[in-house]
Design a protein around this motif. Structure first.
Motif, mmCIF file in Angstrom:
data_model
loop_
_atom_site.group_PDB
_atom_site.id
_atom_site.type_symbol
_atom_site.label_atom_id
_atom_site.label_comp_id
_atom_site.label_asym_id
_atom_site.label_seq_id
_atom_site.Cartn_x
_atom_site.Cartn_y
_atom_site.Cartn_z
ATOM 1 N N HIS A 183 35.125 60.656 10.153
ATOM 2 C CA HIS A 183 35.106 61.766 9.188
ATOM 3 C C HIS A 183 35.266 61.172 7.787
ATOM 4 N N GLY A 185 35.197 61.647 3.602
ATOM 5 C CA GLY A 185 35.269 62.541 2.442
ATOM 6 C C GLY A 185 34.558 61.897 1.264
ATOM 7 N N LYS A 206 30.682 62.545 10.122
ATOM 8 C CA LYS A 206 30.993 63.911 9.688
ATOM 9 C C LYS A 206 31.404 63.808 8.225
ATOM 10 N N THR A 208 32.698 65.581 4.533
ATOM 11 C CA THR A 208 33.250 66.689 3.747
ATOM 12 C C THR A 208 33.188 66.331 2.267
ATOM 13 N N ILE A 221 26.451 72.067 1.551
ATOM 14 C CA ILE A 221 26.357 72.276 3.000
ATOM 15 C C ILE A 221 24.913 72.589 3.410
ATOM 16 N N ASP A 227 29.148 68.654 6.176
ATOM 17 C CA ASP A 227 29.720 69.503 7.226
ATOM 18 C C ASP A 227 30.802 70.418 6.675
ATOM 19 N N GLY A 228 31.368 70.032 5.532
ATOM 20 C CA GLY A 228 32.431 70.853 4.962
ATOM 21 C C GLY A 228 32.515 70.643 3.459
ATOM 22 N N ALA A 241 43.397 70.691 5.009
ATOM 23 C CA ALA A 241 42.599 69.564 5.529
ATOM 24 C C ALA A 241 43.400 68.259 5.559
#
Ligand code: NAP
Ligand code: ZN
Length: 357
Positions: A183, A185, A206, A208, A221, A227-228, A241
């Protein structure tokens, strides 16, 4: 006193002082050496570093300065020992035009960490002249620092890959943020950030986006494939988060709070700073200690990795979203860039709008 005169006449747009205001400028380029490639510049991206440099925000700008380090064009002359390209081939130059080629870093294809690296503009070249960048009609560089441009990669929208692309690709790769199951960011949805989102998605991660601009949520998005989306001005969204990310690439160009970002990391998570605000950031050590987290930095990439990145982008359709502008729009573009008002990178149409006389 630096030498200034070379045999090849060139024109560009330069700033003469930290006002940062750009205007037409006549200068010269060196004759094509045996390892050099000379090319006609067609497109050049506008990186936020150009803005920092124009205004001397980092304190080491040298004037007069023709900025630009996302430079794409077509080879017009090649030296007798050049092997990489021939006249007529598409080529690119990013942030570097030289390095020592012999140190520990250079021998590992990490010219970007060579202590003697030569930046594409605002640096002293080996012959004592000031390097000048891509807001200009003609460019010359040693072939080692020239990237071969893939045939199927558009030159206008692809130009930002030469800085924004490699600056996000390299840390995603190096820090293991390049695979499904992680994940990531991405902080700041500007030139670097939006390409970072696209590379991370292409690697299967993934992603964000962490942004101050609520207006970018839907596009992040819907269009960019994130994804976020977290609005970094909303502490509740950040709190919800906390502890969810394996890695964060921070591309923000201005001073901003980083403790709330570190809190987003899982234990052993990594935050990599690539943005270069003009003033130091503030943070306490507690958020790093709690969870044995790592804070790091990353600068562009070496030439081998830059070629790999461009080839990957062409193969996997990682294309920047750009606004193409004429060269006489450049001062307005800089003002808009400062306000984060561009989706997501300005690219100057040098070939069609820069007059050569
Ligand atoms: P950019 O297009 O202006 O994007 C920066 C983004 O940061 C903005 O779009 C905005 O995103 C966010 N931002 C701006 N001001 C902010 C503030 N006060 N607080 C929080 N967020 C803010 O710039 P860029 O061309 O991507 O470059 C970004 C930075 O990376 C610059 O400092 C540049 O010099 C540096 N850089 C470093 C390298 C390297 O090798 N490490 C290479 C190239 C560039 P949101 O609207 O989403 O909040
Ligand atoms: Zn740049």
């Amino acid at each position: 006193m630096a030498k200034t005169e070379h045999p090849v006449k060139a024109v560009g747009w330069a700033t003469r002082d930290p006002s940062g205001v750009l205007s037409p400028f006549k200068f010269s380029r060196r004759a094509t050496g045996e390892h050099d490639i000379q090319f006609k510049v067609l497109y050049c991206g506008i990186c936020h570093s150009d803005l920092h440099f124009c205004k001397n925000e980092w304190g080491f700008s040298q004037y007069p300065m023709v900025p630009g380090h996302e430079i794409v064009g077509v080879a017009t002359e090649v030296g007798s020992k050049v092997e990489k390209v021939k006249v007529g081939d598409k080529v690119g130059v990013g942030c570097l035009v030289g390095s020592c080629r012999g140190c520990d870093m250079c021998s590992q294809d990490l010219e970007n960490y060579c202590p003697k690296q030569i930046l594409t503009y605002s640096a002293i070249d080996t012959d004592g002249t000031l390097t000048q960048g891509g807001y200009s009609n003609i460019m010359v560089a040693d072939e080692h620092f020239v990237v071969r441009w893939p045939e199927n990669l558009p030159m206008d929208i692809g130009a930002p890959l030469l800085c924004a692309g490699i600056t996000t690709y390299s840390p995603l790769r190096y820090f293991g943020l390049d695979k499904p199951g992680v994940h990531v960011g991405i902080v700041g949805l500007g030139g670097l950030g939006h390409v970072g989102v696209k590379f991370a998605k292409a690697f299967g991660a993934k992603v964000t986006v962490i942004s101050t601009s609520e207006g970018k949520r839907q596009e992040a998005i819907g269009k960019l494939g994130a994804d976020g989306f977290l609005n970094s001005r909303d502490p509740e969204q950040l709190q919800a988060a906390a502890g969810t990310m394996d890695g964060i690439i921070d591309t923000v160009s201005a001073v901003h709070p980083i403790v709330p970002l570190i809190n987003l990391l899982k234990p052993h998570g990594k935050i990599v700073m690539v943005g270069v605000p003009e003033k130091p950031l503030e943070f306490g050590t507690f958020p790093l200690i709690a969870g044995r987290k790592t804070m790091s930095g990353s600068a562009i990439g070496g030439l081998k990795e830059t070629q790999e990145m461009i080839d990957f982008a062409a193969k996997h359709n990682v294309l920047p979203d750009v606004e193409i502008v004429p060269v006489d729009y450049v001062n307005t573009a800089m003002e808009r860039l400062l306000k984060a008002d561009v989706k997501y990178r300005f690219v100057i149409d040098i070939g069609n709008t820069l007059k050569s006389d």
